[in-house]
Design a protein around this motif. Structure first.
Motif, PDB file in Angstrom:
ATOM      1  N   LEU A  75     -10.515   3.484   8.771  1.00  0.00           N
ATOM      2  CA  LEU A  75      -9.558   2.426   8.798  1.00  0.00           C
ATOM      3  C   LEU A  75      -9.138   2.122   7.720  1.00  0.00           C
ATOM      4  N   LEU A  76     -10.070   1.958   7.112  1.00  0.00           N
ATOM      5  CA  LEU A  76     -10.041   1.634   5.570  1.00  0.00           C
ATOM      6  C   LEU A  76      -9.121   2.396   4.901  1.00  0.00           C
ATOM      7  N   VAL A  77      -9.511   3.786   4.829  1.00  0.00           N
ATOM      8  CA  VAL A  77      -8.625   4.843   4.669  1.00  0.00           C
ATOM      9  C   VAL A  77      -7.190   4.831   4.492  1.00  0.00           C
ATOM     10  N   ILE A  78      -7.253   4.537   5.906  1.00  0.00           N
ATOM     11  CA  ILE A  78      -6.304   4.518   6.690  1.00  0.00           C
ATOM     12  C   ILE A  78      -4.970   3.936   5.460  1.00  0.00           C
ATOM     13  N   LEU A  79      -5.467   2.606   6.201  1.00  0.00           N
ATOM     14  CA  LEU A  79      -4.991   1.740   5.248  1.00  0.00           C
ATOM     15  C   LEU A  79      -4.783   0.984   3.906  1.00  0.00           C
ATOM     16  N   PHE A  80      -6.175   2.449   3.089  1.00  0.00           N
ATOM     17  CA  PHE A  80      -5.120   1.965   1.736  1.00  0.00           C
ATOM     18  C   PHE A  80      -4.007   3.034   1.732  1.00  0.00           C
ATOM     19  N   SER A  81      -3.876   4.341   2.313  1.00  0.00           N
ATOM     20  CA  SER A  81      -3.144   5.550   2.843  1.00  0.00           C
ATOM     21  C   SER A  81      -1.855   4.710   2.187  1.00  0.00           C
ATOM     22  N   TYR A  82      -1.842   3.791   3.748  1.00  0.00           N
ATOM     23  CA  TYR A  82      -0.593   3.789   4.068  1.00  0.00           C
ATOM     24  C   TYR A  82      -0.032   1.989   2.329  1.00  0.00           C
ATOM     25  N   ALA A  83      -0.677   1.833   2.111  1.00  0.00           N
ATOM     26  CA  ALA A  83      -0.561   0.526   0.814  1.00  0.00           C
ATOM     27  C   ALA A  83      -0.319   1.235  -0.308  1.00  0.00           C
ATOM     28  N   GLN A  84      -0.564   2.782  -0.585  1.00  0.00           N
ATOM     29  CA  GLN A  84      -0.251   3.404  -1.471  1.00  0.00           C
ATOM     30  C   GLN A  84       1.067   3.752  -1.367  1.00  0.00           C
ATOM     31  N   ILE A  85       1.900   4.187  -0.071  1.00  0.00           N
ATOM     32  CA  ILE A  85       2.918   4.627   0.388  1.00  0.00           C
ATOM     33  C   ILE A  85       3.987   3.060   0.104  1.00  0.00           C
ATOM     34  N   LEU A  86       3.128   2.376   0.734  1.00  0.00           N
ATOM     35  CA  LEU A  86       4.827   1.538   0.740  1.00  0.00           C
ATOM     36  C   LEU A  86       4.500   1.180  -0.569  1.00  0.00           C
ATOM     37  N   LYS A  87       3.124   1.369  -1.754  1.00  0.00           N
ATOM     38  CA  LYS A  87       3.584   0.593  -3.023  1.00  0.00           C
ATOM     39  C   LYS A  87       5.103   1.693  -3.550  1.00  0.00           C
ATOM     40  N   ILE A  88       4.379   2.955  -3.398  1.00  0.00           N
ATOM     41  CA  ILE A  88       5.748   4.213  -3.825  1.00  0.00           C
ATOM     42  C   ILE A  88       7.455   3.467  -3.260  1.00  0.00           C
ATOM     43  N   CYS A  89       7.561   3.237  -2.116  1.00  0.00           N
ATOM     44  CA  CYS A  89       8.007   3.555  -1.494  1.00  0.00           C
ATOM     45  C   CYS A  89       8.871   1.967  -1.825  1.00  0.00           C
ATOM     46  N   ILE A  90       8.441   0.870  -2.537  1.00  0.00           N
ATOM     47  CA  ILE A  90       8.687  -0.081  -2.962  1.00  0.00           C
ATOM     48  C   ILE A  90       9.692   0.408  -4.601  1.00  0.00           C
ATOM     49  N   LYS A  94      16.924   3.639  -0.953  1.00  0.00           N
ATOM     50  CA  LYS A  94      16.879   4.190   0.121  1.00  0.00           C
ATOM     51  C   LYS A  94      16.296   4.862   1.009  1.00  0.00           C
ATOM     52  N   GLU A  95      17.048   5.611   0.846  1.00  0.00           N
ATOM     53  CA  GLU A  95      17.115   6.976   1.681  1.00  0.00           C
ATOM     54  C   GLU A  95      15.569   7.786   1.620  1.00  0.00           C
ATOM     55  N   CYS A  96      15.188   7.602   0.465  1.00  0.00           N
ATOM     56  CA  CYS A  96      13.495   8.157   0.359  1.00  0.00           C
ATOM     57  C   CYS A  96      12.800   6.827   1.284  1.00  0.00           C
ATOM     58  N   ARG A  97      12.717   6.016   1.316  1.00  0.00           N
ATOM     59  CA  ARG A  97      12.376   4.814   2.126  1.00  0.00           C
ATOM     60  C   ARG A  97      12.003   4.692   3.708  1.00  0.00           C
ATOM     61  N   LYS A  98      13.548   5.402   4.142  1.00  0.00           N
ATOM     62  CA  LYS A  98      13.880   5.336   4.986  1.00  0.00           C
ATOM     63  C   LYS A  98      13.067   6.800   5.318  1.00  0.00           C
ATOM     64  N   LYS A  99      13.319   7.768   4.986  1.00  0.00           N
ATOM     65  CA  LYS A  99      12.068   8.941   5.252  1.00  0.00           C
ATOM     66  C   LYS A  99      10.849   8.671   5.936  1.00  0.00           C
ATOM     67  N   ALA A 100      10.484   8.107   4.097  1.00  0.00           N
ATOM     68  CA  ALA A 100       9.233   7.699   5.282  1.00  0.00           C
ATOM     69  C   ALA A 100       8.904   6.695   6.039  1.00  0.00           C
ATOM     70  N   LEU A 101       9.183   6.027   6.053  1.00  0.00           N
ATOM     71  CA  LEU A 101       9.022   4.516   7.160  1.00  0.00           C
ATOM     72  C   LEU A 101       9.349   6.075   8.492  1.00  0.00           C
ATOM     73  N   GLN A 102      10.536   6.763   8.560  1.00  0.00           N
ATOM     74  CA  GLN A 102      10.316   7.654  10.292  1.00  0.00           C
ATOM     75  C   GLN A 102       8.792   8.541   9.702  1.00  0.00           C
ATOM     76  N   THR A 103       8.305   9.017   9.226  1.00  0.00           N
ATOM     77  CA  THR A 103       7.248   9.949   9.217  1.00  0.00           C
ATOM     78  C   THR A 103       5.877   8.680   9.259  1.00  0.00           C
ATOM     79  N   CYS A 104       5.857   7.746   8.311  1.00  0.00           N
ATOM     80  CA  CYS A 104       4.763   6.642   8.486  1.00  0.00           C
ATOM     81  C   CYS A 104       4.750   5.974  10.043  1.00  0.00           C
ATOM     82  N   ILE A 105       5.636   5.835  10.474  1.00  0.00           N
ATOM     83  CA  ILE A 105       5.161   4.549  12.285  1.00  0.00           C
ATOM     84  C   ILE A 105       5.029   5.203  13.118  1.00  0.00           C
ATOM     85  N   PRO A 106       5.490   6.655  13.542  1.00  0.00           N
ATOM     86  CA  PRO A 106       4.762   7.098  14.352  1.00  0.00           C
ATOM     87  C   PRO A 106       3.884   7.683  14.616  1.00  0.00           C
ATOM     88  N   HIS A 107       2.913   7.916  12.450  1.00  0.00           N
ATOM     89  CA  HIS A 107       1.913   8.053  12.735  1.00  0.00           C
ATOM     90  C   HIS A 107       0.719   6.542  13.338  1.00  0.00           C
TER      91      HIS A 107
END
Length: 120
Positions: A75-90, A94-107
């Motif tokens: 769980l820590l590794v997954i949360l760290f990974s998502y924190a890194q993804i969100l940091k990059i998405c910020i 907008k298109e890159c952010r949308k694509k990342a969220l479309q990939t991350c939310i189902p996972h």
């Protein structure tokens, strides 16, 4: 990328198929060999009688601790990974952010589902 997907498919599908095949073989052998029926029933009946007569408090504590030891680092590794993804998405478009969220939310929903059902 296609070669990598085929590699992942092979690495995960072969052990799964092997496990299913071995379990099917065990069920088939027990079904065909009548001599195995009686010992199996005796074992299961004795096991369920002994388990129902003992306290499950210690087993519950051990189960929860084991689950925590195995699941918490994941769980820590997954949360760290998502924190890194969100940091990059910020800082991304907008298109890159949308694509990342479309990939991350189902996972993320799958991971939440997995961890939620492991609690029971």
């Amino acid at each position: 990328m296609e070669h990598q997907n085929n590699l992942y498919l092979t690495v995960f599908l072969l052990p799964y198929i092997l496990t299913i095949a071995m379990n099917t073989l065990v069920i088939f052998v027990i079904y065909k060999e009548r001599a195995l029926h009686e010992p199996m029933y005796i074992f299961i009946c004795n096991l369920s009688f002994k388990l129902s007569c003992t306290s499950t408090f210690v087993n519950n504590i051990v189960g929860l601790l084991t689950m925590g030891v195995y699941m918490f680092p994941q769980l820590l590794v997954i949360l760290f990974s998502y924190a890194q993804i969100l940091k990059i998405c910020i800082h991304a478009s907008k298109e890159c952010r949308k694509k990342a969220l479309q990939t991350c939310i189902p996972h993320l929903l799958t991971v939440i589902n997995y961890f939620f059902w492991c609690l029971f």
